[in-house]
Design a protein around this motif. Structure first.
Motif, PDB file in Angstrom:
ATOM      1  N   SER A  66       0.836  -1.206   0.000  1.00  0.00           N
ATOM      2  CA  SER A  66       0.000   0.000   0.000  1.00  0.00           C
ATOM      3  C   SER A  66       0.866   1.249   0.000  1.00  0.00           C
ATOM      4  O   SER A  66       1.961   1.267   0.571  1.00  0.00           O
ATOM      5  CB  SER A  66      -0.897   0.045   1.240  1.00  0.00           C
ATOM      6  OG  SER A  66      -1.770  -1.051   1.270  1.00  0.00           O
ATOM      7  N   GLU A  67       0.353   2.294  -0.603  1.00  0.00           N
ATOM      8  CA  GLU A  67       1.008   3.585  -0.531  1.00  0.00           C
ATOM      9  C   GLU A  67       1.108   3.980   0.943  1.00  0.00           C
ATOM     10  O   GLU A  67       0.157   3.852   1.705  1.00  0.00           O
ATOM     11  CB  GLU A  67       0.181   4.622  -1.304  1.00  0.00           C
ATOM     12  CG  GLU A  67       0.815   5.981  -1.357  1.00  0.00           C
ATOM     13  CD  GLU A  67      -0.008   6.977  -2.179  1.00  0.00           C
ATOM     14  OE1 GLU A  67       0.340   8.160  -2.133  1.00  0.00           O
ATOM     15  OE2 GLU A  67      -0.995   6.571  -2.830  1.00  0.00           O
ATOM     16  N   GLY A  68       2.286   4.426   1.349  1.00  0.00           N
ATOM     17  CA  GLY A  68       2.504   4.808   2.743  1.00  0.00           C
ATOM     18  C   GLY A  68       3.162   3.732   3.579  1.00  0.00           C
ATOM     19  O   GLY A  68       3.636   4.014   4.687  1.00  0.00           O
ATOM     20  N   ASP A  69       3.193   2.472   3.084  1.00  0.00           N
ATOM     21  CA  ASP A  69       3.959   1.440   3.796  1.00  0.00           C
ATOM     22  C   ASP A  69       5.408   1.927   3.893  1.00  0.00           C
ATOM     23  O   ASP A  69       5.905   2.639   3.025  1.00  0.00           O
ATOM     24  CB  ASP A  69       3.949   0.111   3.043  1.00  0.00           C
ATOM     25  CG  ASP A  69       2.618  -0.624   3.113  1.00  0.00           C
ATOM     26  OD1 ASP A  69       1.704  -0.162   3.817  1.00  0.00           O
ATOM     27  OD2 ASP A  69       2.499  -1.667   2.447  1.00  0.00           O
ATOM     28  N   GLU A  70       6.071   1.528   4.969  1.00  0.00           N
ATOM     29  CA  GLU A  70       7.450   1.957   5.171  1.00  0.00           C
ATOM     30  C   GLU A  70       8.358   0.746   5.287  1.00  0.00           C
ATOM     31  O   GLU A  70       8.018  -0.229   5.958  1.00  0.00           O
ATOM     32  CB  GLU A  70       7.531   2.796   6.451  1.00  0.00           C
ATOM     33  CG  GLU A  70       8.875   3.406   6.706  1.00  0.00           C
ATOM     34  CD  GLU A  70       8.882   4.309   7.942  1.00  0.00           C
ATOM     35  OE1 GLU A  70       9.913   4.948   8.169  1.00  0.00           O
ATOM     36  OE2 GLU A  70       7.868   4.354   8.671  1.00  0.00           O
ATOM     37  N   TYR A  71       9.517   0.782   4.603  1.00  0.00           N
ATOM     38  CA  TYR A  71      10.509  -0.279   4.769  1.00  0.00           C
ATOM     39  C   TYR A  71      11.789   0.325   5.325  1.00  0.00           C
ATOM     40  O   TYR A  71      12.162   1.450   5.006  1.00  0.00           O
ATOM     41  CB  TYR A  71      10.741  -1.077   3.491  1.00  0.00           C
ATOM     42  CG  TYR A  71      11.176  -0.316   2.265  1.00  0.00           C
ATOM     43  CD1 TYR A  71      12.498  -0.360   1.843  1.00  0.00           C
ATOM     44  CD2 TYR A  71      10.269   0.403   1.488  1.00  0.00           C
ATOM     45  CE1 TYR A  71      12.911   0.303   0.703  1.00  0.00           C
ATOM     46  CE2 TYR A  71      10.667   1.067   0.349  1.00  0.00           C
ATOM     47  CZ  TYR A  71      11.995   1.017  -0.044  1.00  0.00           C
ATOM     48  OH  TYR A  71      12.390   1.672  -1.180  1.00  0.00           O
ATOM     49  N   ARG A  72      12.419  -0.454   6.231  1.00  0.00           N
ATOM     50  CA  ARG A  72      13.554   0.059   7.006  1.00  0.00           C
ATOM     51  C   ARG A  72      14.677  -0.967   7.058  1.00  0.00           C
ATOM     52  O   ARG A  72      14.433  -2.163   6.979  1.00  0.00           O
ATOM     53  CB  ARG A  72      13.127   0.344   8.447  1.00  0.00           C
ATOM     54  CG  ARG A  72      12.028   1.347   8.595  1.00  0.00           C
ATOM     55  CD  ARG A  72      11.616   1.410  10.040  1.00  0.00           C
ATOM     56  NE  ARG A  72      10.677   2.481  10.309  1.00  0.00           N
ATOM     57  CZ  ARG A  72      10.134   2.696  11.489  1.00  0.00           C
ATOM     58  NH1 ARG A  72      10.432   1.926  12.514  1.00  0.00           N
ATOM     59  NH2 ARG A  72       9.301   3.693  11.650  1.00  0.00           N
ATOM     60  N   ILE A  73      15.884  -0.462   7.281  1.00  0.00           N
ATOM     61  CA  ILE A  73      17.060  -1.308   7.456  1.00  0.00           C
ATOM     62  C   ILE A  73      17.683  -0.962   8.804  1.00  0.00           C
ATOM     63  O   ILE A  73      17.967   0.213   9.084  1.00  0.00           O
ATOM     64  CB  ILE A  73      18.077  -1.087   6.324  1.00  0.00           C
ATOM     65  CG1 ILE A  73      17.436  -1.432   4.979  1.00  0.00           C
ATOM     66  CG2 ILE A  73      19.337  -1.918   6.556  1.00  0.00           C
ATOM     67  CD1 ILE A  73      18.109  -0.817   3.801  1.00  0.00           C
ATOM     68  N   TRP A  74      17.879  -1.998   9.621  1.00  0.00           N
ATOM     69  CA  TRP A  74      18.464  -1.832  10.954  1.00  0.00           C
ATOM     70  C   TRP A  74      19.800  -2.574  11.038  1.00  0.00           C
ATOM     71  O   TRP A  74      19.952  -3.646  10.454  1.00  0.00           O
ATOM     72  CB  TRP A  74      17.538  -2.423  12.010  1.00  0.00           C
ATOM     73  CG  TRP A  74      16.272  -1.659  12.206  1.00  0.00           C
ATOM     74  CD1 TRP A  74      15.110  -1.795  11.497  1.00  0.00           C
ATOM     75  CD2 TRP A  74      16.027  -0.647  13.173  1.00  0.00           C
ATOM     76  NE1 TRP A  74      14.169  -0.929  11.963  1.00  0.00           N
ATOM     77  CE2 TRP A  74      14.703  -0.209  12.997  1.00  0.00           C
ATOM     78  CE3 TRP A  74      16.797  -0.059  14.170  1.00  0.00           C
ATOM     79  CZ2 TRP A  74      14.134   0.779  13.787  1.00  0.00           C
ATOM     80  CZ3 TRP A  74      16.235   0.923  14.956  1.00  0.00           C
ATOM     81  CH2 TRP A  74      14.921   1.334  14.763  1.00  0.00           C
ATOM     82  N   MET A  75      20.743  -2.002  11.778  1.00  0.00           N
ATOM     83  CA  MET A  75      22.016  -2.657  12.082  1.00  0.00           C
ATOM     84  C   MET A  75      22.395  -2.300  13.511  1.00  0.00           C
ATOM     85  O   MET A  75      22.491  -1.112  13.840  1.00  0.00           O
ATOM     86  CB  MET A  75      23.125  -2.180  11.139  1.00  0.00           C
ATOM     87  CG  MET A  75      22.971  -2.596   9.715  1.00  0.00           C
ATOM     88  SD  MET A  75      24.453  -2.099   8.796  1.00  0.00           S
ATOM     89  CE  MET A  75      23.716  -1.725   7.224  1.00  0.00           C
ATOM     90  N   ASN A  76      22.574  -3.317  14.334  1.00  0.00           N
ATOM     91  CA  ASN A  76      23.044  -3.126  15.708  1.00  0.00           C
ATOM     92  C   ASN A  76      22.199  -2.105  16.478  1.00  0.00           C
ATOM     93  O   ASN A  76      22.714  -1.253  17.193  1.00  0.00           O
ATOM     94  CB  ASN A  76      24.519  -2.716  15.703  1.00  0.00           C
ATOM     95  CG  ASN A  76      25.167  -2.870  17.063  1.00  0.00           C
ATOM     96  OD1 ASN A  76      24.685  -3.598  17.922  1.00  0.00           O
ATOM     97  ND2 ASN A  76      26.272  -2.181  17.263  1.00  0.00           N
ATOM     98  N   GLY A  77      20.890  -2.175  16.301  1.00  0.00           N
ATOM     99  CA  GLY A  77      19.982  -1.300  17.027  1.00  0.00           C
ATOM    100  C   GLY A  77      19.868   0.111  16.464  1.00  0.00           C
ATOM    101  O   GLY A  77      19.212   0.959  17.064  1.00  0.00           O
ATOM    102  N   VAL A  78      20.510   0.380  15.324  1.00  0.00           N
ATOM    103  CA  VAL A  78      20.479   1.712  14.718  1.00  0.00           C
ATOM    104  C   VAL A  78      19.698   1.645  13.407  1.00  0.00           C
ATOM    105  O   VAL A  78      19.952   0.778  12.570  1.00  0.00           O
ATOM    106  CB  VAL A  78      21.913   2.225  14.444  1.00  0.00           C
ATOM    107  CG1 VAL A  78      21.883   3.564  13.725  1.00  0.00           C
ATOM    108  CG2 VAL A  78      22.702   2.307  15.745  1.00  0.00           C
TER     109      VAL A  78
END
Length: 150
Positions: free
Chosen positions: A28-40
């Motif tokens: 859906s428009e507005g979905d967010e994807y993220r990348i995490w490394m070591n809690g950051v």
């Protein structure tokens, strides 16, 4: 810390590290994807209307931002629009380095690395003659470096 699930070397990080998210169900428009490394949180993007037909979503983290060494808890996550509950990939440990075994080659025009010094136990090698090959410790040596003879 336990060993890494995989590693990235200088050839993998020189242009930054690319992360790829496969299209998820009910995008859906507005979905967010993220990348995490070591809690950051290293990267975050939202799906725009123009993205709705794409099958994959790419994110490049530039080399200066990439941490080096054993990086724990590397994973991706998606937060659906209207939700606060993330869907995550399994966290992994990743080993990242930006050095070359032996350092910079002083004579790159030669078919061997000038700083990897090889000695042989015999100068005349023939059939059924055992030979011991030794390579002097080199700059940036790591466990699991692979030495190949051609």
């Amino acid at each position: 810390m336990a060993g890494a699930a995989y590693g990235l070397g200088i050839v993998h990080v020189v242009e930054g590290v690319n992360f790829v998210f496969e299209r998820w169900a009910r995008l859906s428009e507005g979905d967010e994807y993220r990348i995490w490394m070591n809690g950051v949180l290293f990267a975050s993007k939202r799906i725009a209307r123009d993205d709705l037909t794409r099958q994959r979503f790419f994110y490049n983290i530039p080399r200066p931002q990439i941490p080096l060494g054993f990086i724990p808890d590397v994973y991706g996550e998606v937060i659906r629009v209207g939700s606060v509950i993330p869907s995550t990939s399994p966290p992994q440990i990743v080993f990242i380095k930006d050095t070359r075994p032996g350092g910079v080659d002083d004579r790159p025009h030669e078919p061997w690395h000038s700083k990897l010094i090889l000695t042989l136990s015999a100068t005349l090698i023939g059939a059924n003659t055992p030979v011991v090959a030794k390579i002097k410790a080199w700059d940036n040596m790591r466990v699991n470096d692979l030495v190949m003879f051609y």
